[in-house]
Structures are given as C-alpha cells and as structure tokens.
Design an enzyme around this catalytic site. Structure first.
Site, PDB file in Angstrom:
ATOM      1  CB  VAL A  67      -0.986  -0.008   1.199  1.00  0.00           C
ATOM      2  CG1 VAL A  67      -1.946   1.170   1.083  1.00  0.00           C
ATOM      3  CG2 VAL A  67      -1.762  -1.313   1.273  1.00  0.00           C
ATOM      4  CE  LYS A  69       9.980  -5.718  10.804  1.00  0.00           C
ATOM      5  NZ  LYS A  69       8.904  -6.619  11.233  1.00  0.00           N
ATOM      6  CB  ILE A  80     -16.117   0.349  -1.446  1.00  0.00           C
ATOM      7  CG1 ILE A  80     -15.767  -0.882  -2.276  1.00  0.00           C
ATOM      8  CG2 ILE A  80     -17.544   0.776  -1.710  1.00  0.00           C
ATOM      9  CD1 ILE A  80     -16.680  -2.083  -2.006  1.00  0.00           C
ATOM     10  N   GLY A 124      -0.575  -9.393  -3.250  1.00  0.00           N
ATOM     11  CA  GLY A 124      -0.587  -8.318  -2.250  1.00  0.00           C
ATOM     12  C   GLY A 124      -1.941  -8.075  -1.614  1.00  0.00           C
ATOM     13  CD  GLU A 126      -4.406  -7.706   6.475  1.00  0.00           C
ATOM     14  OE1 GLU A 126      -3.694  -7.046   7.238  1.00  0.00           O
ATOM     15  OE2 GLU A 126      -5.028  -7.199   5.535  1.00  0.00           O
ATOM     16  CG  ASP A 142      -8.955  -8.084   7.161  1.00  0.00           C
ATOM     17  OD1 ASP A 142      -8.199  -7.190   7.581  1.00  0.00           O
ATOM     18  OD2 ASP A 142      -9.666  -7.948   6.144  1.00  0.00           O
ATOM     19  CE  LYS A 189     -10.803  -5.135   5.585  1.00  0.00           C
ATOM     20  NZ  LYS A 189     -10.504  -6.078   4.529  1.00  0.00           N
ATOM     21  N   GLY A 230      -5.429  -4.606  -2.601  1.00  0.00           N
ATOM     22  CA  GLY A 230      -4.483  -4.328  -3.675  1.00  0.00           C
ATOM     23  C   GLY A 230      -3.920  -2.919  -3.563  1.00  0.00           C
TER      24      GLY A 230
HETATM   25  N1  LIG Z   1      -2.624  -4.948   1.019  1.00  0.00           N
HETATM   26  C1  LIG Z   1      -3.882  -4.521   0.939  1.00  0.00           C
HETATM   27  O1  LIG Z   1      -4.612  -4.773  -0.045  1.00  0.00           O
HETATM   28  C2  LIG Z   1      -4.455  -3.758   2.072  1.00  0.00           C
HETATM   29  C3  LIG Z   1      -3.761  -3.534   3.236  1.00  0.00           C
HETATM   30  N2  LIG Z   1      -4.316  -2.811   4.241  1.00  0.00           N
HETATM   31  C4  LIG Z   1      -3.544  -2.541   5.449  1.00  0.00           C
HETATM   32  O2  LIG Z   1      -2.472  -1.665   5.104  1.00  0.00           O
HETATM   33  C5  LIG Z   1      -1.355  -1.914   5.953  1.00  0.00           C
HETATM   34  C6  LIG Z   1      -0.121  -2.209   5.104  1.00  0.00           C
HETATM   35  O3  LIG Z   1      -0.384  -3.357   4.344  1.00  0.00           O
HETATM   36  P1  LIG Z   1       0.618  -3.821   3.166  1.00  0.00           P
HETATM   37  O4  LIG Z   1       1.149  -2.644   2.464  1.00  0.00           O
HETATM   38  O5  LIG Z   1      -0.130  -4.849   2.415  1.00  0.00           O
HETATM   39  O6  LIG Z   1       1.772  -4.506   4.009  1.00  0.00           O
HETATM   40  P2  LIG Z   1       3.225  -4.950   3.504  1.00  0.00           P
HETATM   41  O7  LIG Z   1       3.590  -6.161   4.277  1.00  0.00           O
HETATM   42  O8  LIG Z   1       3.277  -5.011   2.032  1.00  0.00           O
HETATM   43  O9  LIG Z   1       4.168  -3.739   3.967  1.00  0.00           O
HETATM   44  C7  LIG Z   1       4.361  -3.472   5.308  1.00  0.00           C
HETATM   45  C8  LIG Z   1       5.347  -2.339   5.455  1.00  0.00           C
HETATM   46  O10 LIG Z   1       5.405  -1.987   6.837  1.00  0.00           O
HETATM   47  C9  LIG Z   1       6.765  -1.798   7.178  1.00  0.00           C
HETATM   48  N3  LIG Z   1       6.901  -1.969   8.627  1.00  0.00           N
HETATM   49  C10 LIG Z   1       6.579  -3.030   9.402  1.00  0.00           C
HETATM   50  N4  LIG Z   1       6.818  -2.760  10.695  1.00  0.00           N
HETATM   51  C11 LIG Z   1       7.296  -1.499  10.738  1.00  0.00           C
HETATM   52  C12 LIG Z   1       7.731  -0.645  11.777  1.00  0.00           C
HETATM   53  N5  LIG Z   1       7.712  -1.048  13.057  1.00  0.00           N
HETATM   54  N6  LIG Z   1       8.163   0.592  11.464  1.00  0.00           N
HETATM   55  C13 LIG Z   1       8.195   1.020  10.178  1.00  0.00           C
HETATM   56  N7  LIG Z   1       7.795   0.252   9.149  1.00  0.00           N
HETATM   57  C14 LIG Z   1       7.362  -0.988   9.421  1.00  0.00           C
HETATM   58  C15 LIG Z   1       7.516  -2.809   6.354  1.00  0.00           C
HETATM   59  O11 LIG Z   1       8.853  -2.405   6.309  1.00  0.00           O
HETATM   60  P3  LIG Z   1       9.943  -3.141   5.386  1.00  0.00           P
HETATM   61  O12 LIG Z   1       9.673  -2.635   3.996  1.00  0.00           O
HETATM   62  O13 LIG Z   1      11.236  -2.639   5.931  1.00  0.00           O
HETATM   63  O14 LIG Z   1       9.722  -4.611   5.532  1.00  0.00           O
HETATM   64  C16 LIG Z   1       6.770  -2.684   5.031  1.00  0.00           C
HETATM   65  O15 LIG Z   1       7.298  -1.632   4.264  1.00  0.00           O
HETATM   66  C17 LIG Z   1      -1.780  -3.067   6.882  1.00  0.00           C
HETATM   67  O16 LIG Z   1      -2.301  -2.549   8.046  1.00  0.00           O
HETATM   68  C18 LIG Z   1      -2.894  -3.743   6.092  1.00  0.00           C
HETATM   69  O17 LIG Z   1      -3.801  -4.425   6.920  1.00  0.00           O
HETATM   70  C19 LIG Z   1      -5.569  -2.259   4.135  1.00  0.00           C
HETATM   71  C20 LIG Z   1      -6.314  -2.440   3.023  1.00  0.00           C
HETATM   72  C21 LIG Z   1      -5.837  -3.239   1.904  1.00  0.00           C
HETATM   73  N1  LIG Z   2      -6.163  -8.578   3.549  1.00  0.00           N
HETATM   74  C1  LIG Z   2      -7.184  -7.639   3.298  1.00  0.00           C
HETATM   75  C2  LIG Z   2      -6.615  -6.419   2.666  1.00  0.00           C
HETATM   76  C3  LIG Z   2      -7.583  -5.325   2.617  1.00  0.00           C
HETATM   77  O1  LIG Z   2      -8.156  -4.921   3.591  1.00  0.00           O
HETATM   78  C4  LIG Z   2      -8.224  -8.226   2.383  1.00  0.00           C
HETATM   79  O2  LIG Z   2      -7.914  -9.224   1.741  1.00  0.00           O
HETATM   80  O3  LIG Z   2      -9.344  -7.698   2.324  1.00  0.00           O
END
Ligand SMILES: NC(=O)C1=CN([C@@H]2O[C@H](COP(=O)(O)OP(=O)(O)OC[C@H]3O[C@@H](n4cnc5c(N)ncnc54)[C@H](OP(=O)(O)O)[C@@H]3O)[C@@H](O)[C@H]2O)C=CC1
Ligand SMILES: N[C@@H](CC=O)C(=O)O
Length: 414
Positions: free
Chosen positions: A16, A40, A129, A180, A183, A194, A198, A296
C-alpha cells in the site's frame, strides 16, 4: 489541516505504501509529496533514494515539517504506538490498519476528541469503496437497518478461484498473497478476523455502536468442508464470507462474520475475485449496493489519497451515530440464525439441544454428516463444538433475525 501543499510522513513502504507513492505521482487533484518514509528492514532494496528512508519513527513523529502521518505498516501494536503519538503531537493521521483501529477504537475516538486532531481510515474497510465516509455523512440522517457485505478481498479471491476456476485452497491463498491482497499473517484473512475488524468499524459508523472485535462471532473460510461446498452447489448457491450487522426490532444489534450461502439473485453473488460489496438497507433510501476492489496497491491507495484530500478541507469524523444512538448494544442472545453444520463423525457432532429447531439431518460415513437448523446467535458463539476440528458452519441464505422463543414458535405453528 487546510493546506493545499502537504508533506507526508509515511510509515511503511510495502504494497500500500508503494501504491500511495505511485498514485501521488499521478493524481491531478492533490499537491502532496512524501517527505520521509519509515520502514523496518535495513537490508531491503528500495525503489526510491536512500535518504528518504529512516528506521527511527521519531524522525517522522518529531519533524515539524511533516503535516500528516500516513500509517501503512503491517504491525498493529507498533501502528497503535505511532498513531497515538502522532495525534498527541498534533499531527493528523491517515491509516489503513483495521486491526489496530478495531482493537483501540474507543481510545482513538477519545484521543481525537481531546486533541482535536483528525484520524481518517477509509482504506481500512473495503479498501477502494468509500463506505466509512458514506455511512458517516451520506447516511447521517437516514435510519440504517442493516449492512451486509463481503469485506475481505483475499477470502473472496480464494473462494472465487476455488469455485469458479477449480484451484486448490492452498494455491488460491498463495496467489492472494503474491498479488498483495492478503495480510502478512494470512490467518487474519482466512479465519474471518480481518472481516471482523472491519465489521467493528462498520458498526461504529452505521449504528454508533463501539464494540471490541472479541465481542463479535467470526467464522472464517479455512474450515469450509467439501460437503458444505457440495451442498451449496446442489442448491445452486455460492458460499461467500459475509459480515453482517442488523438492527433488531426490539432494539439491539445482531452482528457476525460467517461463511454464507448466497442466492444468485443476491447482489453479493456477483462479487468476485478480490472485489468487495456492501448492501445497506435503510428506512428512507431503501436498499443500496456498493461494489469495488477490496484489496491491492492502487485501490487501497486511492482511499488513502481521498483521506489526504479530505484533510486539506478540514474533514474529520464526527462519529455522529455515537451521539445519536448512545445506548445501542450488541444483542446476540436476542438474535437467531439458520445454519448448515457439517461434521466428520459423532465425536464432533453438534449438540442438538443447542438448536431452537433442527430442520434436516444427513449422516454418511463416506461423505460426512450434516444438519441444518436454527440456533441463537449467542448460543452458536458459545458452542464448544463450533471450534472443534472437522466442524464447518455456514449460514443459510436467510439474514440474521430476532429470535423467536420455542413457545412462540409452537403457538405460530398451532
Ligand atoms: N494490502 C492490501 O490490499 C491492504 C492492506 N491494508 C492494510 O495496510 C497496511 C499495510 O499493508 P501492506 O502494504 O499490504 O503490508 P506490507 O507487508 O506489504 O508492507 C508493510 C510495510 O510496513 C513496514 N513496517 C513493518 N513494521 C514497521 C515498523 N515497526 N516501522 C516502520 N515500518 C514498518 C515494512 O517495512 P519493510 O519494507 O522494511 O519490511 C513494510 O514496508 C496493513 O495494516 C494492512 O492491513 C488495508 C487495506 C488493503
Ligand atoms: N487482507 C485484506 C486487505 C484489505 O483490507 C483483504 O484481503 O481484504
């Protein structure tokens, strides 16, 4: 925050976070730039200049040049620390972290009130949405009776891949992870947790009811049995993971996440792949249906982008329904649900005494056994057999409804 040129402190540069960077480059509507990114893993290769990145959260939280914190990390506990500190430091926050929000919602609402600093989270429910802002604003005066939806993209992707494309559960889950959608801990998706997080957000913005996730029954897709799949197919129905919250006639709200049999005529039956769908039922507008991508990079980033834009015109959640419905409670014992229960043998058979009515029974040593019946929602949540290995529970097509007591039922039948 009402500036049109905003500088973002971004936590997380995964699916994201990178999606947000890409949409910010392309949007014509918002002048925003990412000033600093906290991540991280020190060994990961990055697609942006190294000097943009830090591993110390204080570099963002204490930087007076950053107008807003966007929190997109995959660790709910750490996200809570970040979001709380940002609000206390007077920095507006946008987050997509539904787990963190669901686990701390009362405190985060209070913090926004006490600090006067906004926290927006449109991406945290149904990704692309715009459900939160619609429930909060558009429906601020209508009488919402229910929300019912597919709110997890990964599980819908998996169910679609298995039932439409013939993929195995394992292959479909691996693909949801690769794309992607899932979770970092995919158990959150497949166990219905999850979707439950929501549902906590939907309850707050639909009814003004602030519940904890553990107050809500959630059954996932990880235990859907071949027999339940065959039952659905024979009836011409689809199994979808549905989150539902419904106002009961006597007051109180029934809410749960359950795999559910969906008829072809129902709006949710046409929600495929990683799409989400939400059906609202209200007193004046009647029935409405929202559809869009539920996971996504770009779809989720689009909701984050919209929140950033909303901040520039001073938008904040007023939690209007909480003010309107201060006394609404969850009422699982006042609700009932029709279910299909499949089980492998007598050792894990459901206790028939738990059911208000058992409608149908089938026993087969080869195919497995099932019963269909009506059970109190609270009773179902408490049933020890529900969590036993080899037991699968699927809601039949009927919605959650007010419980009818056995004497009332006998009277109605006489
Ligand atoms: N993927 C999706 O479709 C959706 C995701 N979400 C939510 O969005 C959030 C992110 O999801 P997503 O992008 O898929 O996750 P990813 O696993 O793709 O990315 C997670 C990121 O968080 C970083 N991270 C983890 N811990 C820390 C920390 N302590 N300090 C700083 N950075 C940290 C990681 O760092 P590093 O790069 O160094 O590993 C990485 O860049 C989650 O809460 C998820 O539930 C919500 C809706 C949809
Ligand atoms: N893992 C979640 C990501 C979006 O919220 C999902 O599949 O819906």
């Amino acid at each position: 925050m009402t500036r049109t040129n905003i500088t973002i402190g971004l936590f997380g540069f995964g699916v994201v976070g990178q999606g947000l960077h890409a949409v910010l480059e392309r949007t014509p509507g918002l002048r925003a730039r990412i000033g600093r990114i906290a991540v991280k893993d020190r060994n990961k290769a990055r697609t942006l200049p190294t000097e943009l990145f830090t591993f110390d959260k204080q570099d963002l939280l204490d930087d007076p040049d950053l107008d807003v914190i966007v929190e997109l990390i995959d660790n709910a506990d750490e996200a809570y620390v970040i979001v709380k500190q940002a609000l206390l430091n007077g920095k507006a926050v946008v987050t997509a972290n539904k787990k963190m929000l669901a686990e701390h919602l009362p405190e985060l609402i209070e913090l926004q009130k006490n600090t006067g600093v906004p926290l927006l989270y449109e991406a945290a429910a149904c990704a692309s949405i715009p459900v939160i802002r619609n429930l909060e604003e558009y429906y601020d005066t209508d009488l919402l009776d229910s929300v019912e939806g597919i709110v997890n993209g990964s599980t819908n992707y998996i169910l679609t891949a298995m039932n439409r494309d013939g993929q195995t559960y394992g292959d479909a889950l691996a693909k949801a992870q690769k794309l992607g959608f899932a979770e970092s801990n995919p158990a959150l998706d497949v166990e219905g947790l999850d979707a439950r997080n929501k549902l906590v957000l939907l309850l707050a913005h639909t009814f003004g009811l602030v519940a904890g996730p553990e107050d809500l029954l959630a059954v996932g897709i990880d235990r859907i049995s071949p027999l339940a799949t065959a039952y659905a197919r024979e009836q011409g129905l689809a199994i979808k993971l549905v989150a539902e919250a419904r106002r009961l006639p006597e007051g109180g709200i029934a809410a749960a996440v359950l795999p559910t049999l969906v008829a072809p005529s129902h709006e949710l039956s046409n929600v495929h792949d990683e799409f989400n769908g939400l059906v609202t039922q209200s007193g004046f507008a009647d029935r409405q249906f929202f559809l869009g991508r539920g996971a996504g990079a770009f779809p989720t980033a689009s909701a984050v982008l919209s929140d950033l834009s909303a901040l520039t015109y001073g938008y904040r959640y007023e939690y209007k329904k909480i003010q309107q419905n201060a006394h609404l409670n969850l009422a699982p014992d006042a609700a009932e649900v029709d279910v299909l229960v499949t089980f492998t043998d007598e050792a894990n058979a459901p206790d028939e005494a738990d059911f208000t009515v058992v409608h149908e029974q089938f026993r087969s040593a080869q195919r497995g056994s099932y019963l269909t019946g009506t059970i109190g929602l609270g009773q179902l949540a408490r049933a020890a057999w529900l969590r036993q290995a080899g037991v699968c529970v699927v809601r039949l097509a009927a919605p959650l409804r007010a419980a009818v007591s056995v004497p009332e039922l006998a009277e109605a039948e006489a």
